[in-house]
Motif scaffolding. Structure first.
Motif, PDB file in Angstrom:
ATOM      1  N   ARG A 269      40.135  52.826  43.805  1.00 18.19           N
ATOM      2  CA  ARG A 269      38.936  53.697  43.715  1.00 18.19           C
ATOM      3  C   ARG A 269      39.834  54.485  42.473  1.00 18.19           C
ATOM      4  O   ARG A 269      38.845  54.770  41.308  1.00 18.19           O
ATOM      5  CB  ARG A 269      39.514  55.276  44.313  1.00 18.19           C
ATOM      6  N   ALA A 270      40.834  54.994  41.796  1.00 15.71           N
ATOM      7  CA  ALA A 270      41.128  55.082  40.882  1.00 15.71           C
ATOM      8  C   ALA A 270      40.693  54.467  38.762  1.00 15.71           C
ATOM      9  O   ALA A 270      39.768  54.590  37.993  1.00 15.71           O
ATOM     10  CB  ALA A 270      42.746  55.118  39.894  1.00 15.71           C
ATOM     11  N   LEU A 271      40.519  53.003  39.214  1.00 18.27           N
ATOM     12  CA  LEU A 271      39.912  51.858  38.495  1.00 18.27           C
ATOM     13  C   LEU A 271      38.496  51.935  38.486  1.00 18.27           C
ATOM     14  O   LEU A 271      37.894  50.904  37.636  1.00 18.27           O
ATOM     15  CB  LEU A 271      40.720  50.492  38.903  1.00 18.27           C
ATOM     16  N   PHE A 272      38.296  52.136  39.190  1.00 21.07           N
ATOM     17  CA  PHE A 272      36.809  51.986  39.839  1.00 21.07           C
ATOM     18  C   PHE A 272      36.250  49.869  40.300  1.00 21.07           C
ATOM     19  O   PHE A 272      35.274  48.915  39.178  1.00 21.07           O
ATOM     20  CB  PHE A 272      35.554  52.243  38.981  1.00 21.07           C
ATOM     21  N   VAL A 273      36.944  49.531  41.030  1.00 20.94           N
ATOM     22  CA  VAL A 273      36.907  48.301  40.974  1.00 20.94           C
ATOM     23  C   VAL A 273      37.605  48.059  42.740  1.00 20.94           C
ATOM     24  O   VAL A 273      37.836  48.734  43.525  1.00 20.94           O
ATOM     25  CB  VAL A 273      37.796  47.376  40.291  1.00 20.94           C
ATOM     26  N   HIS A 274      37.077  46.806  43.145  1.00 25.62           N
ATOM     27  CA  HIS A 274      37.597  46.788  44.167  1.00 25.62           C
ATOM     28  C   HIS A 274      38.323  46.378  45.175  1.00 25.62           C
ATOM     29  O   HIS A 274      39.611  46.229  44.528  1.00 25.62           O
ATOM     30  CB  HIS A 274      36.235  45.264  44.601  1.00 25.62           C
ATOM     31  N   ALA A 275      39.232  46.685  46.043  1.00 22.67           N
ATOM     32  CA  ALA A 275      40.163  46.682  46.152  1.00 22.67           C
ATOM     33  C   ALA A 275      41.447  44.391  46.460  1.00 22.67           C
ATOM     34  O   ALA A 275      41.605  44.994  46.003  1.00 22.67           O
ATOM     35  CB  ALA A 275      40.476  46.973  47.538  1.00 22.67           C
ATOM     36  N   ASN A 276      40.031  44.199  46.805  1.00 23.75           N
ATOM     37  CA  ASN A 276      40.817  42.750  46.527  1.00 23.75           C
ATOM     38  C   ASN A 276      40.772  42.583  44.835  1.00 23.75           C
ATOM     39  O   ASN A 276      42.415  41.370  44.639  1.00 23.75           O
ATOM     40  CB  ASN A 276      39.376  41.604  46.978  1.00 23.75           C
ATOM     41  N   THR A 277      40.172  43.487  43.955  1.00 24.08           N
ATOM     42  CA  THR A 277      40.389  42.996  42.494  1.00 24.08           C
ATOM     43  C   THR A 277      41.366  42.946  41.940  1.00 24.08           C
ATOM     44  O   THR A 277      42.608  42.626  41.240  1.00 24.08           O
ATOM     45  CB  THR A 277      39.636  43.934  41.984  1.00 24.08           C
ATOM     46  N   VAL A 278      42.259  44.640  42.986  1.00 27.22           N
ATOM     47  CA  VAL A 278      43.201  45.145  42.697  1.00 27.22           C
ATOM     48  C   VAL A 278      44.121  44.168  43.569  1.00 27.22           C
ATOM     49  O   VAL A 278      45.273  43.891  42.745  1.00 27.22           O
ATOM     50  CB  VAL A 278      43.816  46.240  43.493  1.00 27.22           C
TER      51      VAL A 278
ATOM     52  N   PRO B  72      54.757  39.631  28.555  1.00 31.09           N
ATOM     53  CA  PRO B  72      53.931  38.610  29.692  1.00 31.09           C
ATOM     54  C   PRO B  72      52.898  39.594  30.066  1.00 31.09           C
ATOM     55  O   PRO B  72      51.340  39.164  30.170  1.00 31.09           O
ATOM     56  CB  PRO B  72      54.911  37.922  29.942  1.00 31.09           C
ATOM     57  N   LEU B  73      53.163  40.290  30.365  1.00 37.16           N
ATOM     58  CA  LEU B  73      51.401  41.368  31.269  1.00 37.16           C
ATOM     59  C   LEU B  73      51.239  41.746  30.003  1.00 37.16           C
ATOM     60  O   LEU B  73      49.299  41.927  30.231  1.00 37.16           O
ATOM     61  CB  LEU B  73      52.069  42.117  32.246  1.00 37.16           C
ATOM     62  N   GLN B  74      51.636  42.105  29.079  1.00 45.74           N
ATOM     63  CA  GLN B  74      50.514  42.666  28.251  1.00 45.74           C
ATOM     64  C   GLN B  74      49.870  41.647  27.501  1.00 45.74           C
ATOM     65  O   GLN B  74      48.395  41.859  26.792  1.00 45.74           O
ATOM     66  CB  GLN B  74      51.849  43.146  27.322  1.00 45.74           C
ATOM     67  N   ASP B  75      50.021  40.286  27.298  1.00 39.76           N
ATOM     68  CA  ASP B  75      49.507  38.776  26.679  1.00 39.76           C
ATOM     69  C   ASP B  75      48.642  38.624  27.305  1.00 39.76           C
ATOM     70  O   ASP B  75      47.778  38.035  27.073  1.00 39.76           O
ATOM     71  CB  ASP B  75      50.459  38.564  26.136  1.00 39.76           C
ATOM     72  N   ALA B  76      48.951  38.542  28.638  1.00 45.56           N
ATOM     73  CA  ALA B  76      47.893  37.684  29.865  1.00 45.56           C
ATOM     74  C   ALA B  76      46.419  38.438  29.348  1.00 45.56           C
ATOM     75  O   ALA B  76      45.424  37.756  30.261  1.00 45.56           O
ATOM     76  CB  ALA B  76      48.818  37.937  31.502  1.00 45.56           C
ATOM     77  N   GLY B  77      46.413  40.264  29.495  1.00 43.85           N
ATOM     78  CA  GLY B  77      45.149  40.879  29.214  1.00 43.85           C
ATOM     79  C   GLY B  77      44.320  41.027  30.736  1.00 43.85           C
ATOM     80  O   GLY B  77      45.410  40.819  32.117  1.00 43.85           O
ATOM     81  N   GLY B  78      43.624  41.188  31.552  1.00 44.59           N
ATOM     82  CA  GLY B  78      42.824  40.330  31.976  1.00 44.59           C
ATOM     83  C   GLY B  78      42.832  41.946  33.092  1.00 44.59           C
ATOM     84  O   GLY B  78      42.653  41.881  34.221  1.00 44.59           O
ATOM     85  N   GLY B  79      43.202  42.750  32.614  1.00 33.91           N
ATOM     86  CA  GLY B  79      43.561  44.093  33.120  1.00 33.91           C
ATOM     87  C   GLY B  79      44.941  44.550  34.011  1.00 33.91           C
ATOM     88  O   GLY B  79      45.313  45.697  34.769  1.00 33.91           O
ATOM     89  N   LEU B  80      45.651  43.903  33.878  1.00 31.48           N
ATOM     90  CA  LEU B  80      47.344  43.368  34.092  1.00 31.48           C
ATOM     91  C   LEU B  80      47.926  44.596  34.324  1.00 31.48           C
ATOM     92  O   LEU B  80      48.253  45.499  34.514  1.00 31.48           O
ATOM     93  CB  LEU B  80      47.483  41.929  34.269  1.00 31.48           C
ATOM     94  N   LEU B  81      48.137  44.625  32.832  1.00 31.02           N
ATOM     95  CA  LEU B  81      49.228  46.375  32.770  1.00 31.02           C
ATOM     96  C   LEU B  81      48.450  47.547  33.102  1.00 31.02           C
ATOM     97  O   LEU B  81      48.999  47.902  33.622  1.00 31.02           O
ATOM     98  CB  LEU B  81      49.292  46.125  31.177  1.00 31.02           C
ATOM     99  N   GLU B  82      47.337  47.459  32.984  1.00 34.33           N
ATOM    100  CA  GLU B  82      46.811  48.939  33.131  1.00 34.33           C
ATOM    101  C   GLU B  82      46.739  49.228  34.821  1.00 34.33           C
ATOM    102  O   GLU B  82      47.099  50.017  35.376  1.00 34.33           O
ATOM    103  CB  GLU B  82      45.293  48.412  32.661  1.00 34.33           C
ATOM    104  N   THR B  83      46.153  47.731  35.418  1.00 33.77           N
ATOM    105  CA  THR B  83      46.390  47.924  37.141  1.00 33.77           C
ATOM    106  C   THR B  83      47.284  47.688  37.273  1.00 33.77           C
ATOM    107  O   THR B  83      47.535  48.810  38.513  1.00 33.77           O
ATOM    108  CB  THR B  83      45.626  46.479  37.808  1.00 33.77           C
ATOM    109  N   LEU B  84      48.935  47.392  36.639  1.00 28.61           N
ATOM    110  CA  LEU B  84      50.073  48.014  37.209  1.00 28.61           C
ATOM    111  C   LEU B  84      50.320  48.905  37.251  1.00 28.61           C
ATOM    112  O   LEU B  84      50.745  50.079  37.783  1.00 28.61           O
ATOM    113  CB  LEU B  84      51.278  46.940  36.562  1.00 28.61           C
ATOM    114  N   VAL B  85      49.945  49.622  36.058  1.00 31.81           N
ATOM    115  CA  VAL B  85      50.922  51.033  35.680  1.00 31.81           C
ATOM    116  C   VAL B  85      49.710  51.438  37.276  1.00 31.81           C
ATOM    117  O   VAL B  85      50.556  52.960  37.533  1.00 31.81           O
ATOM    118  CB  VAL B  85      50.207  51.629  34.024  1.00 31.81           C
ATOM    119  N   VAL B  86      48.519  51.656  37.534  1.00 32.35           N
ATOM    120  CA  VAL B  86      48.058  52.592  38.204  1.00 32.35           C
ATOM    121  C   VAL B  86      48.571  52.564  39.598  1.00 32.35           C
ATOM    122  O   VAL B  86      48.335  53.607  40.472  1.00 32.35           O
ATOM    123  CB  VAL B  86      46.804  52.445  37.647  1.00 32.35           C
TER     124      VAL B  86
END
Length: 416
Positions: free
Chosen positions: A361-370, A334-348
């Motif tokens: 910092r690792a994803l170069f996004v804002h903390a609120n995005t995480v 389900p996380l893979q199908d949802a897209g939106g960087g969910l799976l990648e963010t979870l792994v990191v």
């Protein structure tokens, strides 16, 4: 027997006088029986509604009781009232057709009639001793009736326990067919909207069968209070409980109910299987409950009771193929199908030790995005990455999802 000794002293000392009373009393027994049966019909609605056969049995019992009183009174030195023949004149089926309460009503009615008839048809000189005698005799008849029903209840209880154990055994083996449903129905099972299986350690005492029976009755009482059907039995060192009722489809409610009787199990884990729709489907709940029971040792801090679903990580590591596929199917995909960087963010996030700032910092996004993506992970999977226990399950699900892949979910891989 003090009552009998007192009665013996109050009897006529003369054998000739006693024999004369017996002759006069014997001449009235047929009439007394007729009056007694007529009074039963007048007093008791349920008696009038009986079929002819059980009514004839009751007539036999009444006649045997009155004749038994005459025989007992005639004995010059009895050890006590002989009441075994009173109920022996009717078949055992009579005990299944009328209740103990109804039997007591019939005995009381018969005694009332005899006492009345003594005053109406017996000479005045005979009445005092006969009244004394009927009081002692009726007491023993009542005890005899109670003993018969107690023995019948004991036999029914033993038979029901064996029948219940056979039903539970069939549930454990996944052999719940129509015949098992019929036996369960005989035991009072009515539920067809929700079933769960609960597994825990059986009570350990010097008399395990007696103790287990009392604990099962305690569980049955709690289940009845909650409006649930219940079947239970000891299988080896395990106590198996099967609960039925539509409310069991709510896992949290189910855990709350089981918590009320968890003390009836021996110390140790108590695992609750997932709800299924019908007793015929209990194989799935049984399989998961038993798998969780074997694997719960890997989570010593597990709550008591604990659901088999909450033990998916331990079950997967313990070799349960169903648990491995469930983690991959319900969390990773389900996380893979949802897209939106969910799976990648979870792994990191997991790799960064559950640190939001390090992940950003690792994803170069804002903390609120995480934070937003982590909330979405929780919404999609039902597991919160910020909870250590849930994070453990998510980490294992990620690994299993990669190992199994799409094909691994449908290739009928090894089960439990």
């Amino acid at each position: 027997m003090a009552a009998t000794k007192g009665l013996t002293r109050s009897r006529p000392s003369s054998a000739k006088t006693r024999a004369a009373i017996v002759r006069r009393l014997s001449a009235q027994t047929a009439g007394m029986t007729t009056v007694a049966v007529g009074e039963m019909e007048t007093r008791h609605t349920w008696f009038r509604e009986l079929d002819a056969e059980p009514r004839s049995w009751i007539t036999l019992v009444a006649r045997a009781g009155i004749d038994g009183f005459v025989t007992w009174f005639a004995d010059p030195d009895p050890d006590g009232p002989v009441t075994s023949d009173v109920f022996g004149s009717a078949p055992r089926e009579l005990a299944r057709r009328i209740s103990l309460h109804q039997t007591v009503e019939l005995v009381r009615t018969t005694i009332d009639v005899v006492e009345t008839q003594i005053d109406e048809v017996m000479p005045r000189s005979d009445r005092p001793v006969l009244h004394t005698a009927i009081v002692a005799y009726s007491r023993e008849v009542a005890f005899a009736a109670a003993e018969i029903y107690a023995r019948a209840a004991e036999l029914r209880g033993t038979w029901d326990a064996r029948l219940e154990a056979s039903v539970v055994d069939a549930v454990l083996r996944g052999e719940t067919d129509e015949s098992v449903l019929s036996r369960a129905s005989t035991l009072g099972w009515t539920s067809n909207q929700g079933v769960v299986v609960v597994v825990g350690s059986a009570p350990h005492t010097d008399a395990p069968s007696v103790d287990a029976a009392s604990e099962l009755e305690a569980i049955r009482h709690q289940a009845a209070i909650s409006g649930l059907d219940m079947l239970g039995a000891v299988q080896g060192d395990r106590l198996i409980v099967v609960l039925g009722g539509p409310a069991l489809k709510d896992p949290d409610w189910t855990l709350g109910v089981v918590a009320r009787f968890v003390g009836s199990f021996a110390p140790g884990p108590v695992v609750v299987g997932p709800p299924v729709d019908h007793l015929m489907d209990t194989g799935a709940s049984t399989r998961e409950a038993l798998s969780g029971y074997r694997a719960v040792v890997g989570w010593p801090e597990a709550p008591r009771p604990v659901s088999a679903h909450d033990l998916l990580p331990e079950r997967a590591l313990n070799g349960d193929g169903h648990a491995r596929r469930a983690l991959a199917r319900e969390l990773h995909d389900p996380l893979q199908d949802a897209g939106g960087g969910l799976l990648e963010t979870l792994v990191v996030f997991l790799d960064q030790g559950l640190s939001v700032e390090a992940t950003a910092r690792a994803l170069f996004v804002h903390a609120n995005t995480v934070r937003y993506r982590l909330r979405r992970v929780h919404e999609v999977s039902g597991y919160s990455p910020t909870d250590p226990r849930d994070a453990y399950a998510l980490r294992l699900a990620l690994t299993l999802g990669r190992l199994l892949g799409r094909r691994g979910l449908t290739d009928g891989g090894r089960g439990d």
